[in-house]
Design a protein around this motif. Structure first.
Motif, short mmCIF file in Angstrom:
data_model
loop_
_atom_site.label_atom_id
_atom_site.label_comp_id
_atom_site.label_asym_id
_atom_site.label_seq_id
_atom_site.Cartn_x
_atom_site.Cartn_y
_atom_site.Cartn_z
N THR A 146 -7.11 -10.21 35.04
CA THR A 146 -7.45 -11.19 36.06
C THR A 146 -8.83 -10.91 36.65
OG1 THR A 146 -6.53 -9.89 37.88
CG2 THR A 146 -5.00 -11.34 36.68
N ASN A 147 -9.38 -11.90 37.33
CA ASN A 147 -10.70 -11.75 37.92
C ASN A 147 -10.76 -10.60 38.91
OD1 ASN A 147 -11.70 -13.86 36.46
ND2 ASN A 147 -11.48 -15.38 38.08
N CYS A 148 -9.73 -10.47 39.73
CA CYS A 148 -9.71 -9.39 40.72
C CYS A 148 -9.68 -8.03 40.04
CB CYS A 148 -8.51 -9.54 41.65
SG CYS A 148 -8.80 -10.66 43.03
N GLN A 149 -8.81 -7.89 39.04
CA GLN A 149 -8.72 -6.62 38.31
C GLN A 149 -10.05 -6.31 37.62
OE1 GLN A 149 -5.35 -7.78 35.91
NE2 GLN A 149 -4.01 -6.31 36.96
N ARG A 150 -10.65 -7.34 37.03
CA ARG A 150 -11.94 -7.14 36.34
C ARG A 150 -13.01 -6.69 37.33
NH1 ARG A 150 -16.32 -10.76 35.09
NH2 ARG A 150 -17.38 -10.17 33.16
N ALA A 151 -13.02 -7.31 38.52
CA ALA A 151 -14.02 -6.94 39.52
C ALA A 151 -13.88 -5.48 39.92
CB ALA A 151 -13.87 -7.86 40.74
N TYR A 152 -12.66 -5.03 40.16
CA TYR A 152 -12.46 -3.64 40.57
C TYR A 152 -12.78 -2.67 39.43
CZ TYR A 152 -10.45 -4.95 45.05
OH TYR A 152 -10.28 -5.44 46.32
N GLU A 153 -12.47 -3.04 38.20
CA GLU A 153 -12.81 -2.17 37.06
C GLU A 153 -14.32 -2.01 36.93
OE1 GLU A 153 -11.00 -0.39 35.06
OE2 GLU A 153 -9.04 -1.00 35.80
N ILE A 154 -15.05 -3.11 37.06
CA ILE A 154 -16.52 -3.04 36.97
C ILE A 154 -17.07 -2.24 38.14
CG2 ILE A 154 -18.63 -4.42 37.06
CD1 ILE A 154 -17.07 -6.66 35.62
N TRP A 155 -16.53 -2.49 39.30
CA TRP A 155 -16.93 -1.74 40.51
C TRP A 155 -16.86 -0.24 40.25
CZ3 TRP A 155 -15.18 -3.66 45.95
CH2 TRP A 155 -15.53 -2.75 46.93
N HIS A 156 -15.71 0.23 39.76
CA HIS A 156 -15.54 1.66 39.53
C HIS A 156 -16.44 2.16 38.41
CE1 HIS A 156 -11.32 1.05 41.42
NE2 HIS A 156 -12.20 1.35 42.33
N LYS A 157 -16.66 1.35 37.40
CA LYS A 157 -17.54 1.74 36.28
C LYS A 157 -18.97 1.95 36.78
CE LYS A 157 -19.31 0.00 31.83
NZ LYS A 157 -18.80 1.05 30.91
N VAL A 158 -19.47 0.99 37.57
CA VAL A 158 -20.84 1.07 38.06
C VAL A 158 -21.02 2.25 39.00
CG1 VAL A 158 -22.54 -0.13 39.51
CG2 VAL A 158 -21.30 -1.39 37.75
N GLU A 159 -20.02 2.51 39.84
CA GLU A 159 -20.12 3.66 40.75
C GLU A 159 -20.22 4.97 39.98
OE1 GLU A 159 -18.26 3.20 45.05
OE2 GLU A 159 -16.72 3.13 43.50
N ARG A 160 -19.65 5.00 38.76
CA ARG A 160 -19.69 6.21 37.93
C ARG A 160 -20.87 6.16 36.94
NH1 ARG A 160 -14.08 5.01 37.87
NH2 ARG A 160 -14.29 4.12 35.77
N ASN A 161 -21.88 5.35 37.27
CA ASN A 161 -23.10 5.26 36.47
C ASN A 161 -22.88 4.56 35.13
OD1 ASN A 161 -25.86 5.56 36.36
ND2 ASN A 161 -25.78 7.60 35.41
N GLY A 162 -21.83 3.76 35.02
CA GLY A 162 -21.60 2.97 33.82
C GLY A 162 -22.48 1.73 33.81
N ARG A 163 -22.96 1.34 32.63
CA ARG A 163 -23.83 0.18 32.50
C ARG A 163 -23.48 -0.57 31.20
NH1 ARG A 163 -24.58 1.95 36.86
NH2 ARG A 163 -26.55 2.32 37.95
N PRO A 164 -24.00 -1.80 31.03
CA PRO A 164 -23.82 -2.50 29.76
C PRO A 164 -24.38 -1.67 28.60
CG PRO A 164 -24.64 -4.01 31.44
CD PRO A 164 -24.71 -2.64 32.03
N ASP A 165 -23.90 -1.92 27.41
CA ASP A 165 -24.23 -1.13 26.22
C ASP A 165 -25.63 -1.46 25.70
OD1 ASP A 165 -24.29 0.33 23.92
OD2 ASP A 165 -22.70 -0.79 22.89
N LEU A 166 -26.56 -0.54 25.88
CA LEU A 166 -27.93 -0.75 25.37
C LEU A 166 -27.96 -0.84 23.86
CD1 LEU A 166 -30.20 1.53 27.61
CD2 LEU A 166 -30.34 -0.95 27.33
N GLY A 167 -26.96 -0.26 23.20
CA GLY A 167 -26.93 -0.27 21.74
C GLY A 167 -26.90 -1.68 21.16
N LEU A 168 -26.42 -2.66 21.93
CA LEU A 168 -26.36 -4.04 21.44
C LEU A 168 -27.76 -4.64 21.27
CD1 LEU A 168 -23.36 -5.61 23.43
CD2 LEU A 168 -23.41 -4.74 21.08
N LEU A 169 -28.76 -3.99 21.86
CA LEU A 169 -30.13 -4.51 21.76
C LEU A 169 -30.90 -3.86 20.60
CD1 LEU A 169 -31.20 -4.55 25.53
CD2 LEU A 169 -30.01 -6.31 24.22
N ARG A 170 -30.31 -2.84 19.99
CA ARG A 170 -31.04 -2.06 18.98
C ARG A 170 -31.57 -2.93 17.84
NH1 ARG A 170 -31.23 3.27 18.10
NH2 ARG A 170 -29.52 3.62 19.58
N ASP A 171 -30.74 -3.83 17.33
CA ASP A 171 -31.15 -4.65 16.18
C ASP A 171 -31.88 -5.93 16.60
OD1 ASP A 171 -29.96 -2.82 14.48
OD2 ASP A 171 -28.02 -3.86 14.53
#
Length: 474
Positions: A231-256
């Protein structure tokens, strides 16, 4: 001086009365103005605080003066059938939003065009931050759907509904702190927003820009894969916690996708650094992006034409241009939902003002409503009240399942104290934001999320819609 535009100065296309955009602020319509030609009219929701409207009006005026946003032409503020209609009028952007280009139409610009867009956004944001040294203007909601594209695919910043003025204290190493219920979009929120009492500085916008940059070049939404099926709420909290732990989108997707992947990856890493002091300014960003825009003009124009043609194909339209002759109806028709008959349209063609015959007009509209099936009528405020009283489960879960944003959920929580009021507000919010707020559409959504039939049976007493939906699945 700010320009007041009258509703009577605006005309709409009878084949395009539906809003072209909507959100917590209200709805946006395409219209025609004799002086400004094609315009986008942002009509604020009726219960919007007057000060919020005045603030956004002033912010758009100041940003337009600095050529830092979609050109703002003026405001609407007049009485219409007993209520005050407030709105803002902008230049119409023919190619829509960057968000729609990428995710709705799945059109992905060539890198040379993408870098031009990014450079234009960075330059505009630098101008925005420089408007007033003592009260720096922060956008606070920079994301692809708030970047609009004109007919030549130049990028323009829009939507200052979440914008704020910082204070001079930011220049002394401090920052403004925002109400946690202010508007925001979680994937673009900087880590300090979560960890430091919703703090925002000019570097907050830099972080949002870095996520937008990754999204444009990768062609996918940030964090989309991992959290797609919750759900949107669950997704928001998961992203929140990821960003607080220095998580970011995958730069590897830009390699090619990038020839200069290593250097650009380092650039993005600095822009979304966990420590806001390590992020560059928008002046630095614009300077670093400028060499990437040094493309042969013919190559760039080919990329523009190719992207526009692909977009037209997806839209099933021959051209972006529209004739003023298409705009024949009064703008107030978008409020009433009136659709004149062929005879009345013919009278309008020769200059007969339909608004001069309100009684006959109202009679025709009523006849049309009578012909609607029970499922095709739009949800009413009374429907929302009864639904809220009958709904027995968590209002937050309902809001999330109906696609209501995290910011709007926070607004409901702030504005209403009793659970029943919050449930009613959820249905009213869905009615405002859904592009098809019919009884049939709502029943289908409630069935999908397994809401007890008793909650909505009064909407469909003869089981017409439920039987139709069951037959469709069969």
């Amino acid at each position: 001086m700010d320009n007041c535009i009258k509703l009577s100065e605006l005309k709409v296309d009878p084949n395009a009365l539906a809003p072209i955009g909507q959100g917590s602020f209200g709805k946006v319509y395409e219209a025609w103005h004799n002086r400004h030609h094609s315009v986008a009219v942002k009509i604020c929701r009726f219960n919007m605080d007057e000060q919020i409207f005045q603030d956004e009006k002033e912010l758009n005026k100041r940003a337009t003066d600095e050529n830092a946003c979609v050109p703002y032409f003026g405001f609407i503020s007049e009485n219409f059938q007993g209520w005050v209609c407030n709105g803002l009028v902008f230049k119409f952007m023919e190619c829509g939003s960057l968000g729609d280009l990428l995710h709705r139409h799945r059109v992905y610009p060539a890198n040379c065009l993408s870098f031009r867009m990014l450079h234009e956004i960075a330059v505009a944001m630098d101008k925005l931050h420089r408007i007033n040294a003592d009260q720096r203007l922060l956008h606070c909601d920079l994301k692809p759907c708030n970047i609009l594209l004109d007919i030549d695919l130049h990028a323009h910043i829009t939507d200052f509904g979440a914008a704020r003025l910082s204070t001079v204290t930011e220049n002394r190493g401090q920052a403004i702190q925002q109400d946690p219920n202010s508007m925001r979009t979680i994937p673009y929120c900087a880590p300090e927003f979560f960890s430091d009492n919703f703090r925002r500085t000019s570097k907050y916008d830099v972080y949002s820009f870095s996520i937008l940059t990754w999204e444009l070049l990768a062609g996918v939404k940030p964090y989309e894969g991992k959290y797609r099926y919750i759900t949107n709420c669950q997704r928001a909290y998961e992203i929140w916690h990821k960003v607080e732990r220095n998580g970011r989108p995958d730069l590897g997707l830009l390699r090619d996708k990038l020839d200069n992947y290593e250097a650009f990856g380092h650039f993005l890493s600095r822009c979304w650094a966990q420590n806001s002091n390590e992020r560059p300014t928008f002046l630095d960003i614009a300077t670093e992006l400028e060499p990437l825009t040094d493309t042969d003009e013919a190559v760039l124009q080919d990329a523009v034409m190719e992207t526009k043609q692909e977009l037209l194909t997806k839209l099933n339209r021959p051209s972006f241009q529209r004739s003023s002759e298409n705009y024949r109806y009064n703008f107030t028709d978008v409020f009433t939902g009136h659709h004149p008959t062929a005879e009345q349209s013919e009278r309008m063609e020769i200059g007969d003002n339909l608004a001069a015959q309100p009684a006959n007009y109202q009679h025709i509209a009523q006849n049309e409503n009578d012909q609607l099936s029970v499922g095709d009528r739009n949800l009413s405020d009374e429907d929302c009240r009864r639904l809220g009283k009958n709904y027995a489960r968590s209002w937050e879960t309902l809001a999330s399942d109906l696609g209501i944003s995290f910011a709007q959920i926070d607004n409901i929580k702030q504005d209403h104290r009793r659970n029943e009021e919050k449930k009613i507000a959820v249905f009213q919010t869905w009615k405002e934001i859904d592009p098809n707020p019919t009884v049939r559409n709502l029943i289908q959504k409630l069935r999908q999320i397994k809401v007890d039939i008793d909650c909505y049976s009064f909407l469909d007493p003869d089981r017409v819609i439920r039987d139709e939906l069951r037959n469709e699945r069969a």
